[in-house]
Enzyme design. Structure first.
Site, PDB file in Angstrom:
ATOM      1  N   GLY A 126       0.888  -1.416  -0.001  1.00 20.82           N
ATOM      2  CA  GLY A 126      -0.081   0.082  -0.190  1.00 20.82           C
ATOM      3  C   GLY A 126       0.899   1.200   0.022  1.00 20.82           C
ATOM      4  O   GLY A 126       1.809   1.074  -0.785  1.00 20.82           O
ATOM      5  N   CYS A 127       0.296   2.092   0.508  1.00 21.86           N
ATOM      6  CA  CYS A 127       0.972   3.591   0.474  1.00 21.86           C
ATOM      7  C   CYS A 127       2.362   3.290   1.338  1.00 21.86           C
ATOM      8  O   CYS A 127       2.493   2.771   2.446  1.00 21.86           O
ATOM      9  CB  CYS A 127       0.167   4.575   1.689  1.00 21.86           C
ATOM     10  SG  CYS A 127       0.992   6.067   1.765  1.00 21.86           S
ATOM     11  N   PHE A 128       3.554   3.618   0.805  1.00 29.79           N
ATOM     12  CA  PHE A 128       4.722   3.656   1.370  1.00 29.79           C
ATOM     13  C   PHE A 128       4.994   4.770   2.510  1.00 29.79           C
ATOM     14  O   PHE A 128       5.934   4.301   3.426  1.00 29.79           O
ATOM     15  CB  PHE A 128       5.892   3.793   0.259  1.00 29.79           C
ATOM     16  CG  PHE A 128       6.086   5.071  -0.602  1.00 29.79           C
ATOM     17  CD1 PHE A 128       5.538   6.285  -0.205  1.00 29.79           C
ATOM     18  CD2 PHE A 128       6.583   4.967  -1.817  1.00 29.79           C
ATOM     19  CE1 PHE A 128       5.502   7.578  -1.027  1.00 29.79           C
ATOM     20  CE2 PHE A 128       6.690   6.079  -2.719  1.00 29.79           C
ATOM     21  CZ  PHE A 128       6.178   7.258  -2.284  1.00 29.79           C
ATOM     22  N   TRP A 129       4.120   5.585   2.662  1.00 29.91           N
ATOM     23  CA  TRP A 129       4.282   6.251   4.011  1.00 29.91           C
ATOM     24  C   TRP A 129       3.790   5.418   5.224  1.00 29.91           C
ATOM     25  O   TRP A 129       4.364   5.536   6.151  1.00 29.91           O
ATOM     26  CB  TRP A 129       3.351   7.440   4.049  1.00 29.91           C
ATOM     27  CG  TRP A 129       3.652   8.609   2.893  1.00 29.91           C
ATOM     28  CD1 TRP A 129       4.674   8.883   2.186  1.00 29.91           C
ATOM     29  CD2 TRP A 129       2.551   9.672   2.457  1.00 29.91           C
ATOM     30  NE1 TRP A 129       4.751  10.012   1.172  1.00 29.91           N
ATOM     31  CE2 TRP A 129       3.165  10.264   1.460  1.00 29.91           C
ATOM     32  CE3 TRP A 129       1.256   9.818   2.652  1.00 29.91           C
ATOM     33  CZ2 TRP A 129       2.916  11.541   0.689  1.00 29.91           C
ATOM     34  CZ3 TRP A 129       0.887  10.908   2.089  1.00 29.91           C
ATOM     35  CH2 TRP A 129       1.475  11.854   1.183  1.00 29.91           C
ATOM     36  N   CYS A 130       2.788   4.527   4.982  1.00 23.88           N
ATOM     37  CA  CYS A 130       2.565   3.643   6.114  1.00 23.88           C
ATOM     38  C   CYS A 130       3.585   2.584   6.331  1.00 23.88           C
ATOM     39  O   CYS A 130       3.970   2.464   7.422  1.00 23.88           O
ATOM     40  CB  CYS A 130       1.266   2.911   5.899  1.00 23.88           C
ATOM     41  SG  CYS A 130      -0.378   4.019   5.607  1.00 23.88           S
TER      42      CYS A 130
END
Length: 182
Positions: free
Chosen positions: A15-19
């Site tokens: 998913g989102c690489f920030w997470c």
């Protein structure tokens, strides 16, 4: 794959690489986590290009880790515990092929360990649905633009961080105290 200094590298898209960056940064034995892109056809893609779904890349993290402190199976456990590997091209409200669940293995050992982890989770019925995580050989990892690095740490008050990432990180920390940095 070893980087020659006793360190090894793993590349995951969950998913989102920030997470994913925020979760893996907390692990004991992890020395660095870089957000980036892998699995596509366009050299050195930009965030905007990847989000357009025309490059084939996934948002990923490159994890440099010390195998004496954390092994690849531990990383796989964290990977599967912190995203939904049963949804195609989607994690929560993030929709698109760039958010697919994917493990980019770097050698035959990583491929086998990832296959075994998936088989075990499927046999145990952990998710109640088939795992759709893709296994692909790592071709190239492109580091994301600088403003993506340490995004959660640098932007804790940003809405996405406080509403989406913070609860995920808190849940992970609570369930994995024994795996966190001291």
């Amino acid at each position: 794959m070893s980087n020659g200094e006793g360190m090894k590298t793993a590349v995951f898209g969950g998913g989102c690489f920030w997470c994913t960056e925020a979760v893996f940064q907390d692990l004991r034995g992890v020395r660095s986590v870089l957000p980036g892109y892998s699995g596509g056809t366009v050299p050195s893609p930009t965030y905007q290009q990847v989000c357009s779904e025309t490059t084939g890349h996934a948002e990923v993290i490159e994890v440099q880790y010390e195998p004496k402190e954390v092994d690849y199976n531990d990383l796989l456990s964290v990977f599967f515990a912190t995203h939904d590997p049963t949804t195609v091209d989607r994690q929560g409200n993030d929709v698109g092929s760039q958010y697919r669940s994917v493990i980019f293995y770097q050698d035959e050992e990583q491929r086998k360990e990832a296959e075994q982890a998936i088989e075990k989770l499927e046999t145990e019925g952990t998710f109640g649905a088939p795992i759709v995580t893709q296994l692909e050989p790592l071709d190239v990892f492109y580091e994301a633009e600088g403003y993506h690095r340490n995004y959660f740490r640098n932007n804790p008050g940003q809405a996405y961080c406080s509403v989406i990432i913070a609860p995920k990180v808190a849940k992970f920390r609570q369930k994995n105290m024994d795996k966190l940095r001291g």
